[in-house]
Motif scaffolding. Structure first.
Motif, short mmCIF file in Angstrom:
data_model
loop_
_atom_site.label_atom_id
_atom_site.label_comp_id
_atom_site.label_asym_id
_atom_site.label_seq_id
_atom_site.Cartn_x
_atom_site.Cartn_y
_atom_site.Cartn_z
N SER A 1 -125.73 -46.09 -4.73
CA SER A 1 -126.46 -45.44 -3.64
C SER A 1 -125.65 -44.37 -2.92
O SER A 1 -126.22 -43.47 -2.29
CB SER A 1 -126.94 -46.49 -2.62
N VAL A 2 -124.33 -44.47 -2.97
CA VAL A 2 -123.50 -43.49 -2.26
C VAL A 2 -122.73 -42.59 -3.23
O VAL A 2 -122.27 -41.52 -2.87
CB VAL A 2 -122.50 -44.23 -1.31
N GLY A 3 -122.63 -43.05 -4.47
CA GLY A 3 -121.92 -42.26 -5.47
C GLY A 3 -120.41 -42.31 -5.33
O GLY A 3 -119.72 -41.38 -5.73
N GLU A 4 -119.90 -43.41 -4.77
CA GLU A 4 -118.46 -43.54 -4.57
C GLU A 4 -117.93 -44.78 -5.29
O GLU A 4 -118.58 -45.83 -5.33
CB GLU A 4 -118.12 -43.66 -3.07
N LEU A 5 -116.72 -44.66 -5.83
CA LEU A 5 -116.06 -45.76 -6.49
C LEU A 5 -115.01 -46.34 -5.55
O LEU A 5 -114.13 -45.62 -5.07
CB LEU A 5 -115.38 -45.26 -7.78
N LEU A 6 -115.12 -47.64 -5.27
CA LEU A 6 -114.24 -48.28 -4.28
C LEU A 6 -113.27 -49.24 -4.95
O LEU A 6 -113.62 -49.91 -5.93
CB LEU A 6 -115.07 -49.08 -3.26
N SER A 7 -112.07 -49.30 -4.38
CA SER A 7 -111.11 -50.34 -4.73
C SER A 7 -110.94 -51.25 -3.51
O SER A 7 -110.94 -50.78 -2.37
CB SER A 7 -109.76 -49.74 -5.11
N PHE A 8 -110.78 -52.56 -3.76
CA PHE A 8 -110.60 -53.53 -2.69
C PHE A 8 -109.36 -54.37 -2.94
O PHE A 8 -109.04 -54.71 -4.07
CB PHE A 8 -111.80 -54.49 -2.59
N VAL A 9 -108.67 -54.68 -1.85
CA VAL A 9 -107.64 -55.71 -1.88
C VAL A 9 -108.01 -56.71 -0.80
O VAL A 9 -108.10 -56.35 0.38
CB VAL A 9 -106.23 -55.14 -1.61
N LEU A 10 -108.25 -57.97 -1.19
CA LEU A 10 -108.63 -59.02 -0.26
C LEU A 10 -107.52 -60.04 -0.17
O LEU A 10 -107.06 -60.56 -1.19
CB LEU A 10 -109.93 -59.69 -0.72
N ASP A 11 -107.06 -60.30 1.02
CA ASP A 11 -106.04 -61.33 1.23
C ASP A 11 -106.61 -62.68 0.80
O ASP A 11 -107.77 -62.99 1.07
CB ASP A 11 -105.65 -61.37 2.71
N ASP A 12 -105.79 -63.50 0.13
CA ASP A 12 -106.29 -64.80 -0.33
C ASP A 12 -105.82 -65.94 0.56
O ASP A 12 -105.96 -67.11 0.19
CB ASP A 12 -105.88 -65.06 -1.79
N SER A 13 -105.27 -65.62 1.73
CA SER A 13 -104.90 -66.66 2.70
C SER A 13 -105.01 -66.08 4.10
O SER A 13 -104.89 -64.87 4.30
CB SER A 13 -103.48 -67.17 2.44
N THR A 14 -105.24 -66.95 5.06
CA THR A 14 -105.41 -66.48 6.44
C THR A 14 -104.06 -66.12 7.04
O THR A 14 -103.00 -66.53 6.56
CB THR A 14 -106.07 -67.57 7.30
N VAL A 15 -104.11 -65.36 8.13
CA VAL A 15 -102.89 -64.94 8.82
C VAL A 15 -103.18 -64.92 10.32
O VAL A 15 -104.31 -64.65 10.75
CB VAL A 15 -102.44 -63.55 8.32
N SER A 16 -102.18 -65.21 11.13
CA SER A 16 -102.35 -65.16 12.58
C SER A 16 -102.37 -63.71 13.05
O SER A 16 -101.89 -62.81 12.35
CB SER A 16 -101.20 -65.92 13.27
N TRP A 17 -102.89 -63.50 14.24
CA TRP A 17 -102.92 -62.14 14.79
C TRP A 17 -101.50 -61.61 14.98
O TRP A 17 -101.25 -60.41 14.78
CB TRP A 17 -103.66 -62.14 16.12
N ALA B 1 -100.35 -60.21 11.70
CA ALA B 1 -101.32 -59.37 10.99
C ALA B 1 -100.70 -58.07 10.51
O ALA B 1 -101.03 -57.58 9.42
CB ALA B 1 -102.52 -59.10 11.88
N ALA B 2 -99.81 -57.47 11.30
CA ALA B 2 -99.22 -56.19 10.91
C ALA B 2 -98.40 -56.33 9.64
O ALA B 2 -98.49 -55.49 8.72
CB ALA B 2 -98.35 -55.65 12.05
N GLU B 3 -97.61 -57.41 9.57
CA GLU B 3 -96.79 -57.63 8.37
C GLU B 3 -97.66 -57.85 7.14
O GLU B 3 -97.41 -57.30 6.07
CB GLU B 3 -95.87 -58.82 8.61
N ARG B 4 -98.73 -58.67 7.29
CA ARG B 4 -99.61 -58.93 6.16
C ARG B 4 -100.36 -57.67 5.75
O ARG B 4 -100.55 -57.41 4.55
CB ARG B 4 -100.60 -60.04 6.53
N PHE B 5 -100.78 -56.87 6.72
CA PHE B 5 -101.48 -55.63 6.40
C PHE B 5 -100.58 -54.68 5.61
O PHE B 5 -101.02 -54.00 4.69
CB PHE B 5 -101.96 -54.96 7.69
N ALA B 6 -99.28 -54.66 5.96
CA ALA B 6 -98.34 -53.82 5.21
C ALA B 6 -98.27 -54.26 3.75
O ALA B 6 -98.20 -53.43 2.84
CB ALA B 6 -96.96 -53.89 5.86
N THR B 7 -98.30 -55.57 3.53
CA THR B 7 -98.28 -56.08 2.16
C THR B 7 -99.53 -55.64 1.39
O THR B 7 -99.46 -55.17 0.25
CB THR B 7 -98.21 -57.63 2.16
N LEU B 8 -100.69 -55.76 2.02
CA LEU B 8 -101.95 -55.36 1.38
C LEU B 8 -101.95 -53.87 1.06
O LEU B 8 -102.45 -53.44 0.02
CB LEU B 8 -103.13 -55.72 2.26
#
Length: 554
Positions: free
Chosen positions: A270-286, A289-296
């Motif tokens: 519908s939008v004509g865009e190809l997306l890539s996703f990285v989903l964390d497989d474990s929860t993280v505290s707020w 979050a910055a450290e985990r986001f850097a890893t992703l």
């Protein structure tokens, strides 16, 4: 300070009101005058006025026509009409407007002062009124999306103290998550976004993708989505309601995983865009979050194959490979980059306390390292040194700083015997730079005030040249800011300085018996001997002639 304009085609009335309004002790007014409606309009085009006192009958542009011009330009301005006994029918239509009142010309200066005081009181009441608070709240609601985006980005870039991450702030920004519970982080990237030609086109595509993701995810999870400076999409996710036990998180993770392929397919179709996703497989505290986001982010940048349409749901394999390539160091470097950007921004904006805290946080990260040859520690030191060096080059401060401290150590960590000594050195460079900032700000302020003072002394004879608006134009400042700066630097109000300078000049001129009092009045900007005498007597309690006589009788 409130700006007042007196408009009357009779010069003696305009001049008299001008002088009276300048000397109201309980109000700090910036007063101007105009001798015709058209001259007043030119003043309105130049600056805002808070109160206008105007004759209602004037040749050319009369008071009612002037009112229309005022409403077009400055609708919040109060207008006080000066009228005669036989003009009530003429003024009736004018007083139907809001913020309009009238005054009989025969009522005297005391009544004028009362009316101006009343207008000022109305303005101040309106500034505090609930209607303005309501407008502000509406504007805040409109801005909430932007504020949400900025707040979450600051969390993920490690630019917020943990104490600033709390439920009260979430509620205020309408963030539909719980601050005392962990989150899942998901990162999305449009692989072909760089092919879009304009920023607005890219923004539209991002918005469409956010709507598609919301359609597939919102039934079972709570989330907030933001866009970072690289135009990556970020989702912070929690289960709906109170399902935050282990089983609830597992169901949430399964649900999100199962729908990501559908989101990818819908965006492709519908939008004509190809997306890539990285989903964390474990929860993280707020807090983490910055450290985990850097890893992703590293995992997204790592890519597998060409990375197009990548859907990475289990990061263990890639993390192992990153570990073999010293991935832990890369992760720390990415988190550190946020700190370096903070340092550069805080130095540029003169935020001394905040800069010291950030620098100390960087130093604390090295307190367990003994070797001066540790490569990550050297990288951090070089990076901070580069922040300092870039700032000094930009502001041409290298030679000035070099006279106060040995700059050869700035890019040579090996010159220090320990990392503690190295960061103590950086703290001394910090002190020097912020002290120079303060000195430069003070020098600039003093230079501007000196320029203003000289201009006033050179142009006392011309009231227009010593008006606040003209003086502000001279130094390219907002009039209100110039007024505050003058008070801050000199300790006195600008209007008081002008009055004092006029009085000093007047007394000096009166000591010369060959100069007529009318000439003195003109040279110090009072126009007529009558206006000058009125003001001189108010300050000295004697007329100019009595003052001159007292000088020669000594």
């Amino acid at each position: 300070m409130y700006r007042v304009l007196v408009v009357d085609d009779e010069m003696i009335i305009a001049d008299g009101l001008f002088e009276v309004l300048q000397t109201i002790p309980q109000l700090e007014l910036d007063v101007y005058k105009a001798y015709s409606g058209m001259e007043a309009v030119r003043q309105f085009d130049r600056t805002r006025f808070d109160i206008v006192l105007t004759d209602i009958r004037m040749p050319g542009l009369d008071g009612l026509q002037l009112l229309e011009k005022i409403r077009e330009r400055w609708p919040q301005c109060r207008v006080i009409f000066l009228t005669g006994y036989n003009e009530f029918s003429y003024i009736y239509s004018a007083i139907q407007y809001e913020k309009v009142s009238y005054l009989l010309k025969t009522e005297g200066y005391e009544k004028v002062i009362q009316m101006v005081e009343h207008a000022v009181a109305e303005i101040e009441t309106e500034l505090r009124a609930q209607s303005l608070l309501k407008i502000a709240q509406e504007q805040l609601d409109n801005m909430r999306g932007m504020l949400q985006n900025e707040y979450v980005k600051r969390i993920l870039n490690e630019q917020l103290d943990v104490k600033e991450i709390h439920q009260e702030q979430f509620d205020e920004l309408a963030i539909p998550l719980q601050a005392d519970r962990p989150i899942l982080i998901m990162l999305g990237r449009i692989n072909s976004l760089s092919n879009r030609t304009t920023y607005s086109e890219k923004s539209r595509q991002l918005y469409r993708i956010k709507l598609i993701a919301e359609q597939y995810l919102s039934s079972h999870v709570s989330f907030i989505d933001v866009v970072n400076e690289h135009m990556d999409l970020i989702w912070l996710i929690q289960p709906l309601g109170d399902n935050l036990d282990k089983e609830g998180w597992e169901r949430t993770l399964t649900f999100v995983k199962g729908n990501l392929e559908l989101v990818q397919a819908a965006c492709r179709e519908s939008v004509g865009e190809l997306l890539s996703f990285v989903l964390d497989d474990s929860t993280v505290s707020w807090a983490d979050a910055a450290e985990r986001f850097a890893t992703l982010t590293m995992l997204m940048n790592y890519r597998i194959g060409q990375g197009c349409g990548m859907l990475l749901l289990d990061k263990q394999m890639v993390e192992q490979e990153l570990q073999q390539s010293d991935g832990s160091h890369r992760e720390k470097s990415q988190i550190r980059q946020a700190k370096l950007e903070q340092l550069a921004d805080q130095l540029e904006h003169g935020q001394r306390v905040e800069f010291s805290k950030t620098l100390l946080a960087c130093a604390d990260s090295l307190k367990e390292i003994d070797s001066m040859h540790d490569v990550p520690a050297q990288e951090l030191y070089y990076s901070i040194g580069l922040v300092f060096l870039s700032y000094m080059n930009r502001w041409n401060l290298v030679e000035t700083v070099a006279t106060q401290i040995g700059l050869h150590k700035l890019m040579q960590p090996g010159e220090h015997e320990s990392w503690k000594v190295a960061f103590d050195y950086l703290a001394r460079v910090e002190d020097i730079l912020f002290n120079l900032q303060n000195q430069e700000e003070e020098r600039r302020a003093n230079a501007i005030i000196s320029l203003i003072q000289k201009h006033i002394k050179d142009n006392l004879h011309n009231p227009d040249e010593v008006s606040l608006v003209k003086l502000a134009e001279l130094v390219y400042f907002n009039p209100s800011y110039l007024s505050r700066l003058f008070k801050q630097v000199t300790g006195s109000n600008l209007s008081d300085y002008i009055s004092s300078t006029r009085m000093t000049r007047a007394k000096s001129l009166l000591e010369n018996p060959n100069i007529k009092i009318q000439e003195v009045a003109e040279q110090v900007g009072y126009g007529t001997a009558t206006n000058f005498t009125r003001y001189f007597r108010k300050i000295t309690h004697m007329t100019p002639l009595e003052y001159r006589t007292s000088i020669f009788n000594k």
